[in-house]
Design a protein around this motif. Structure first.
Motif, short mmCIF file in Angstrom:
data_model
loop_
_atom_site.label_atom_id
_atom_site.label_comp_id
_atom_site.label_asym_id
_atom_site.label_seq_id
_atom_site.Cartn_x
_atom_site.Cartn_y
_atom_site.Cartn_z
N HIS A 45 0.80 -1.22 0.00
CA HIS A 45 0.00 0.00 0.00
C HIS A 45 0.84 1.28 0.00
CE1 HIS A 45 -2.77 3.06 1.76
NE2 HIS A 45 -3.50 2.61 0.75
N PRO A 46 1.88 1.41 0.84
CA PRO A 46 2.66 2.66 0.81
C PRO A 46 3.31 2.93 -0.55
CG PRO A 46 3.15 1.41 2.80
CD PRO A 46 2.32 0.53 1.92
N VAL A 47 3.80 1.90 -1.20
CA VAL A 47 4.41 2.06 -2.53
C VAL A 47 3.35 2.44 -3.55
CG1 VAL A 47 5.69 0.86 -4.37
CG2 VAL A 47 6.25 0.44 -1.97
N ILE A 48 2.18 1.81 -3.45
CA ILE A 48 1.09 2.13 -4.37
C ILE A 48 0.68 3.60 -4.23
CG2 ILE A 48 -1.34 1.67 -4.90
CD1 ILE A 48 -0.70 -1.31 -4.18
N LEU A 49 0.57 4.07 -2.98
CA LEU A 49 0.23 5.48 -2.75
C LEU A 49 1.28 6.40 -3.36
CD1 LEU A 49 -1.09 5.59 0.93
CD2 LEU A 49 -2.40 5.87 -1.19
N GLU A 50 2.53 6.05 -3.18
CA GLU A 50 3.61 6.86 -3.75
C GLU A 50 3.51 6.93 -5.27
OE1 GLU A 50 8.47 6.81 -4.13
OE2 GLU A 50 7.54 5.68 -2.51
N LEU A 51 3.25 5.78 -5.90
CA LEU A 51 3.13 5.75 -7.36
C LEU A 51 1.93 6.58 -7.83
CD1 LEU A 51 3.98 2.01 -7.99
CD2 LEU A 51 5.39 4.01 -8.58
N LEU A 52 0.81 6.44 -7.14
CA LEU A 52 -0.38 7.21 -7.51
C LEU A 52 -0.12 8.71 -7.37
CD1 LEU A 52 -3.18 4.97 -5.97
CD2 LEU A 52 -2.67 5.28 -8.41
N SER A 53 0.63 9.10 -6.34
CA SER A 53 0.95 10.52 -6.15
C SER A 53 1.86 11.04 -7.26
CB SER A 53 1.58 10.76 -4.78
OG SER A 53 2.91 10.29 -4.75
N LYS A 54 2.58 10.14 -7.92
CA LYS A 54 3.44 10.50 -9.05
C LYS A 54 2.70 10.34 -10.38
CE LYS A 54 7.70 9.31 -6.70
NZ LYS A 54 8.88 8.42 -6.66
N HIS A 55 1.39 10.17 -10.29
CA HIS A 55 0.51 10.07 -11.45
C HIS A 55 0.75 8.82 -12.30
CE1 HIS A 55 -0.99 13.98 -10.41
NE2 HIS A 55 0.26 14.42 -10.37
N VAL A 56 1.19 7.73 -11.65
CA VAL A 56 1.23 6.43 -12.32
C VAL A 56 -0.20 5.92 -12.31
CG1 VAL A 56 2.11 4.06 -12.20
CG2 VAL A 56 3.60 5.99 -11.58
N SER A 57 -0.67 5.41 -13.43
CA SER A 57 -2.07 5.01 -13.53
C SER A 57 -2.36 3.74 -12.72
CB SER A 57 -2.46 4.79 -14.99
OG SER A 57 -1.88 3.60 -15.48
N GLN A 58 -3.61 3.65 -12.30
CA GLN A 58 -4.06 2.44 -11.60
C GLN A 58 -3.89 1.23 -12.50
OE1 GLN A 58 -7.97 2.51 -9.65
NE2 GLN A 58 -8.39 0.54 -10.59
N LYS A 59 -4.18 1.40 -13.79
CA LYS A 59 -4.05 0.29 -14.74
C LYS A 59 -2.60 -0.19 -14.80
CE LYS A 59 -4.96 -1.11 -19.53
NZ LYS A 59 -4.16 -2.28 -19.35
N ALA A 60 -1.66 0.73 -14.84
CA ALA A 60 -0.24 0.34 -14.88
C ALA A 60 0.15 -0.41 -13.61
CB ALA A 60 0.64 1.57 -15.07
N ILE A 61 -0.34 0.05 -12.48
CA ILE A 61 -0.05 -0.61 -11.21
C ILE A 61 -0.64 -2.02 -11.20
CG2 ILE A 61 -0.52 -0.58 -8.72
CD1 ILE A 61 -0.39 2.55 -8.98
N LEU A 62 -1.90 -2.13 -11.60
CA LEU A 62 -2.56 -3.45 -11.64
C LEU A 62 -1.86 -4.39 -12.62
CD1 LEU A 62 -6.32 -2.44 -11.41
CD2 LEU A 62 -4.95 -3.60 -9.67
N ASP A 63 -1.44 -3.85 -13.77
CA ASP A 63 -0.73 -4.68 -14.75
C ASP A 63 0.59 -5.20 -14.16
OD1 ASP A 63 -2.76 -4.34 -16.60
OD2 ASP A 63 -1.66 -2.85 -17.80
N MET A 64 1.32 -4.33 -13.47
CA MET A 64 2.60 -4.75 -12.89
C MET A 64 2.38 -5.76 -11.76
SD MET A 64 5.84 -4.76 -12.92
CE MET A 64 6.23 -3.43 -14.04
#
Length: 101
Positions: A45-64
């Motif tokens: 969760h902390p890494v996901i929040l960091e990525l989202l704050s950097k405007h990484v898309s939810q789709k990219a996160i889910l794909d990874m």
């Protein structure tokens, strides 16, 4: 139903040996896959929040995550994110189980 070997073995074992055998067997049990996913998500969760704050898309996160072996449906991802945002963790660590009895 017990077979003769099981009955004979239990009759010859003392209570401590039985308890050790039962303990060893119980320790081989694993949590349900859904709970394991939730535990893993909680750690990530902390890494996901960091990525989202950097405007990484939810789709990219889910794909990874799926590439790495953690497959989450977008609605499950959203539910987990909402639960974390609300601080809705129950004692088992599964925010999705909050409020279920």
């Amino acid at each position: 139903m017990k077979n003769n070997d099981t009955v004979t073995r239990e009759a010859n074992e003392d209570i401590e040996a039985q308890a050790r055998r039962y303990t060893d067997a119980l320790l081989t049990l694993k949590p349900k896959a859904q709970h394991q996913k939730t535990q893993l998500f909680t750690l990530l969760h902390p890494v996901i929040l960091e990525l989202l704050s950097k405007h990484v898309s939810q789709k990219a996160i889910l794909d990874m995550l799926q590439t790495q072996g953690l497959k989450l449906h977008p609605s499950r991802f959203k539910a987990l994110m909402d639960a974390h945002a609300a601080g809705a963790h129950n004692e088992s660590g599964d925010p999705a189980e909050k409020g279920k009895a």
